[in-house]
Structure formats: structure tokens, C-alpha cells
Scaffold this active site. Structure first.
Site, PDB file in Angstrom:
ATOM      1  N   CYS A   2     -40.338 -33.811  36.339  1.00  0.00           N
ATOM      2  CA  CYS A   2     -39.327 -33.504  35.334  1.00  0.00           C
ATOM      3  C   CYS A   2     -37.931 -33.594  35.937  1.00  0.00           C
ATOM      4  O   CYS A   2     -37.424 -32.645  36.522  1.00  0.00           O
ATOM      5  CB  CYS A   2     -39.554 -32.117  34.735  1.00  0.00           C
ATOM      6  SG  CYS A   2     -38.474 -31.801  33.358  1.00  0.00           S
ATOM      7  N   GLU A 102     -39.916 -39.072  31.234  1.00  0.00           N
ATOM      8  CA  GLU A 102     -40.865 -39.370  32.292  1.00  0.00           C
ATOM      9  C   GLU A 102     -40.872 -40.879  32.483  1.00  0.00           C
ATOM     10  O   GLU A 102     -40.851 -41.620  31.502  1.00  0.00           O
ATOM     11  CB  GLU A 102     -42.248 -38.908  31.820  1.00  0.00           C
ATOM     12  CG  GLU A 102     -43.219 -38.628  32.906  1.00  0.00           C
ATOM     13  CD  GLU A 102     -42.945 -37.328  33.631  1.00  0.00           C
ATOM     14  OE1 GLU A 102     -42.178 -37.375  34.605  1.00  0.00           O
ATOM     15  OE2 GLU A 102     -43.471 -36.286  33.236  1.00  0.00           O
TER      16      GLU A 102
END
Length: 222
Positions: A2, A102
DNA sequence: CCAGACGTTGTT
DNA sequence: GTCTGG
DNA sequence: CCAGACGTTGTT
DNA sequence: GTCTGG
């Protein structure tokens, strides 16, 4: 994992959602990046802190170290010298977000495709994290765990995400309770779609970044 | 014991 | 400050 | 996380 | 390839 996220809800909406007393001023973000100042919640207060974690023994100006600590593995956070003090002293925080990015790496073509990930159940949620304070500088890191099946093919790790109604438990729990909350965190309701490569550039920060795109298979010239 | 690192992800 | 490696 | 830089000496 | 900056 993240390393980029969005937070575009207005301050007053977050205040209502998380029941915080005060109301710092901040604008919509579609590409929040490490080392930037972002809103965090600690108990019933919302404040601004730097994304990236400075261990208590580190120098306040050690940006390099801070930037390396944007995530903390929940499985080992209680054992790591860098995080142990914040963990044991219950310096937990919530980092409000609307979604995160992502990058899926294709091993054969070496291409990277960014995806935007959101919750189908909560259009605003919060990452679970830890904070640290040096004089006037507050820093934070986002806790991670094994990815839920819903997104495991994108990435094998995911941030710990809590819904607004889990806020109270997160802050009233003791260390064991916090560990249990982390254990029970999941990503069953996560959904995702491919987005433009523009998100790679930190300077880009607009609503267009989260718009779905069609993936074009790039030609290999040789 | 002291010295030196102190992190994650992903890749090999 | 605290853990790991030697 | 990705993008972009990655160096020195000496001169201004 | 690896580090730094954002």
C-alpha cells in the site's frame, strides 16, 4: 504494497463518519504518496501527520528512514525494534481513505498495471496504523497482512482496513484486543479496476486517476 | 559481550 | 531504545 | 508505491 | 542496479 491511496471526502463528512471532535482543513486527494502530510485519527481527534514512520530513536530529519517505513507487517510489528514502542504503548491510529492503488507486475512482459481498489461496502474506510511523535512531527505507518482471496491475484499483501464503526474498538482495545481486530480484518468486499499509468507520477492528483481504463496490450517491437 | 542494524515488498 | 549477528 | 536520478571540481 | 524524492 500500500504505497498510494485516495481520500477525497470532505473534512466535515469524515468528522461525522468517525465521530471526531475537531476539524482540520485538507483538500481532496487522489494520489496520496509517502512522506506527504495526511489526515489521521487518534481516538476522538483528527490531525495531520506524515506518511512514513520514524522510530523513537531516529533523527527527526531522517527522511530516508521515514520513507522506508510506510508499511508495517502486522504479524511482526510487536517484535520489531522500530515499531515495538508504538505498539506496546498503544499508539494506534486510523488513516481515513476512499481507496488505494496496487501495481500488478507482469513477469513476462515486465509491464506494470496500476489498479484502484475500493470497498463495495464502505465508500470511506480507514487503514489501521501506528503513529510516532518527534517534537512537532507526527509520523504514521499502515499495518499490513496477507491479502484476502478477493485481491490475492493482484498482490499477496493488503493493508488492514477497518470500517468507521470499528473505530471505537480499535482505540479502546488493549494490545491483545488490537491484535485480535487485526486478525479479524479482511478484504472480502474489495473490488478493483485498472486505471491509467498517470497515477505513477506523484505530481498527478486528480479525479481522473481513479477512472477505469481498458488495458491495451502493449506491442513488443522485438 | 559489543557492534550494527533497526523496513516492506517482491524476486531469486 | 531494542533486537540480531558474530 | 513509482519516477527519476545516479558525480566532482571549480567557477560564478 | 540502487538510492532519493515526492
Amino acid at each position: 504494497m500500500c504505497g498510494r491511496y485516495t481520500l477525497y471526502d470532505a473534512p466535515h463528512k469524515l468528522k461525522d463518519l468517525f465521530g471526531t471532535g475537531n476539524l482540520p482543513n485538507f483538500g481532496a486527494r487522489y494520489n496520496a504518496a509517502p512522506l506527504q502530510e495526511m489526515p489521521v485519527i487518534v481516538k476522538n481527534k483528527m490531525g495531520i501527520a506524515r506518511w512514513g514512520f520514524l522510530p523513537p530513536w531516529a533523527h527527526e530529519d531522517d527522511h530516508g528512514l521515514c520513507a522506508k517505513m510506510i508499511n508495517a507487517r502486522s504479524e511482526t510489528v510487536a517484535d520489531k525494534p522500530s515499531f515495538i514502542e508504538s505498539w506496546q504503548k498503544g499508539r494506534r491510529c486510523l488513516i481515513p481513505a476512499n481507496g488505494y492503488y496496487e501495481w500488478q507486475k507482469d513477469e513476462t512482459s515486465k509491464q506494470k498495471q496500476p489498479y484502484y481498489i475500493t470497498s463495495s461496502r464502505h465508500d470511506c474506510f480507514a487503514f489501521a496504523g501506528l503513529w510516532s511523535k518527534h517534537n512537532d512531527l507526527v509520523t504514521f505507518t499502515i499495518l499490513t497482512k496477507e491479502a484476502d482471496a478477493a485481491i490475492a491475484h493482484l498482490h499477496h499483501r493488503m493493508p488492514i482496513m477497518l470500517s468507521p464503526d470499528e473505530k471505537e474498538d480499535w482505540f479502546t482495545a488493549n494490545t491483545e484486543g488490537a491484535a485480535a481486530i487485526i486478525q479479524s480484518a479482511h478484504g472480502k468486499d474489495l473490488v478493483f479496476h485498472p486505471v491509467s499509468d498517470d497515477v505513477g507520477k506523484v505530481a498527478n492528483d486528480s479525479e481522473a486517476l481513479i477512472a477505469p481504463v481498458t488495458i491495451m496490450q502493449q506491442q513488443t517491437m522485438f
